[in-house]
Structures are given as structure tokens and as C-alpha cells.
Design a protein around this motif. Sequence first.
Motif, short mmCIF file in Angstrom:
data_model
loop_
_atom_site.label_atom_id
_atom_site.label_comp_id
_atom_site.label_asym_id
_atom_site.label_seq_id
_atom_site.Cartn_x
_atom_site.Cartn_y
_atom_site.Cartn_z
N MET A 1 0.85 -1.17 0.00
CA MET A 1 0.00 0.00 0.00
C MET A 1 0.90 1.23 0.00
SD MET A 1 -2.67 1.50 2.87
CE MET A 1 -3.05 -0.10 3.45
N LYS A 2 0.56 2.22 -0.83
CA LYS A 2 1.30 3.46 -0.88
C LYS A 2 0.35 4.60 -0.54
CE LYS A 2 4.36 1.70 -4.35
NZ LYS A 2 4.90 1.82 -5.66
N LEU A 3 0.80 5.48 0.32
CA LEU A 3 -0.01 6.62 0.72
C LEU A 3 0.80 7.90 0.57
CD1 LEU A 3 -1.46 5.16 4.03
CD2 LEU A 3 -2.61 5.28 1.84
N VAL A 4 0.14 8.95 0.15
CA VAL A 4 0.78 10.26 0.05
C VAL A 4 -0.10 11.26 0.77
CG1 VAL A 4 1.54 12.07 -1.52
CG2 VAL A 4 1.81 9.69 -2.17
N PHE A 5 0.49 12.04 1.64
CA PHE A 5 -0.24 13.06 2.38
C PHE A 5 0.42 14.41 2.15
CE2 PHE A 5 -0.90 9.16 4.78
CZ PHE A 5 -2.29 9.13 4.89
N SER A 6 -0.38 15.45 2.20
CA SER A 6 0.13 16.80 2.08
C SER A 6 -0.04 17.49 3.42
CB SER A 6 -0.65 17.54 0.99
OG SER A 6 -0.22 18.86 0.89
N ALA A 7 0.87 18.42 3.73
CA ALA A 7 0.80 19.07 5.03
C ALA A 7 1.37 20.49 4.96
CB ALA A 7 1.58 18.26 6.06
N HIS A 8 1.07 21.27 5.97
CA HIS A 8 1.63 22.62 6.11
C HIS A 8 2.96 22.54 6.85
CE1 HIS A 8 -1.82 24.80 4.57
NE2 HIS A 8 -2.58 23.94 5.22
N ASP A 9 3.69 23.63 6.83
CA ASP A 9 5.00 23.66 7.48
C ASP A 9 4.89 23.36 8.98
OD1 ASP A 9 3.67 26.06 7.93
OD2 ASP A 9 5.50 27.27 7.90
N VAL A 10 3.80 23.78 9.60
CA VAL A 10 3.62 23.52 11.04
C VAL A 10 3.50 22.02 11.30
CG1 VAL A 10 2.08 23.89 13.01
CG2 VAL A 10 2.57 25.77 11.45
N THR A 11 2.77 21.32 10.44
CA THR A 11 2.62 19.87 10.59
C THR A 11 3.95 19.17 10.38
OG1 THR A 11 0.39 20.11 9.69
CG2 THR A 11 1.27 17.88 9.84
N ILE A 12 4.69 19.60 9.36
CA ILE A 12 6.01 19.01 9.11
C ILE A 12 6.93 19.27 10.30
CG2 ILE A 12 8.10 19.20 7.68
CD1 ILE A 12 6.24 19.51 5.27
N SER A 13 6.87 20.48 10.85
CA SER A 13 7.67 20.80 12.03
C SER A 13 7.33 19.88 13.19
CB SER A 13 7.43 22.25 12.46
OG SER A 13 7.88 23.13 11.47
N ASN A 14 6.04 19.61 13.38
CA ASN A 14 5.61 18.74 14.49
C ASN A 14 6.11 17.31 14.30
OD1 ASN A 14 4.30 20.71 15.98
ND2 ASN A 14 2.38 20.42 14.90
N VAL A 15 6.07 16.82 13.07
CA VAL A 15 6.57 15.46 12.81
C VAL A 15 8.07 15.41 13.08
CG1 VAL A 15 6.95 13.72 11.01
CG2 VAL A 15 4.74 14.88 11.17
N LEU A 16 8.81 16.40 12.58
CA LEU A 16 10.26 16.45 12.84
C LEU A 16 10.55 16.55 14.33
CD1 LEU A 16 11.39 18.84 9.97
CD2 LEU A 16 11.77 16.37 10.11
N ASN A 17 9.79 17.37 15.03
CA ASN A 17 9.99 17.53 16.47
C ASN A 17 9.71 16.23 17.22
OD1 ASN A 17 10.63 19.19 18.74
ND2 ASN A 17 8.44 19.20 19.25
N ALA A 18 8.67 15.52 16.80
CA ALA A 18 8.33 14.25 17.45
C ALA A 18 9.45 13.23 17.29
CB ALA A 18 7.03 13.70 16.87
N MET A 19 10.21 13.35 16.21
CA MET A 19 11.32 12.42 15.98
C MET A 19 12.65 12.97 16.49
SD MET A 19 10.38 10.90 12.20
CE MET A 19 10.86 12.41 11.39
N GLY A 20 12.60 14.15 17.13
CA GLY A 20 13.82 14.75 17.66
C GLY A 20 14.70 15.35 16.57
#
Length: 84
Positions: A1-20
Motif C-alpha cells: 500500500m502506498k499513501l501520500v499526504f500533504s501538510a503545512h509547514d507547522v505539521t512538518i515541524s511537528n513530525v520532525l519535532n516528534a522524531m527529535g
Amino acid sequence: MKLVFSAHDVTISNVLNAMGLFEYHSPPYASTILFELKRRSNEPRQLHLKSCDVDCDLTDFFAILKPITVSLDEWENECRLKIG
């Protein structure tokens, strides 16, 4: 299964922050985070275009693919065709 999602910079920042991995600045426009999950039994294999190494120059990349690319006009004409 392949999934593609789009996000805003704030969402990308949150994902990066969650991963340190957040670097205390907004991610640049059109930033991307890719997650590729692989089974351990299938080792990844790196493929190379003819006349290009891993860090293929974009101009060289376009030149190599030119024989199989179509112009926007050609693409639009093909999409107007009705089959059947």
C-alpha cells in the motif's frame, strides 16, 4: 500500500519535532518528509540511469529522459483522444 499526504509547514515541524529532528526554524517551502518501509528480506537495490551516478545533475537527468518525455501540448492532445 502506498499513501501520500500533504501538510503545512507547522505539521512538518511537528513530525520532525516528534522524531527529535526539528532545527528551530520553519521548514522551507515545499519541504518533504518521506517514510519508506521495507521488509528486511528484500534488501534495497540502488539503480543508476545510464551515464549518471547517484548524484545525477538535473540537466543530465532531463537529457537522458528526453527520448521518452512528451511536451505539454503532446500530453494534452493525447488526453483528448477518445477510445472506443
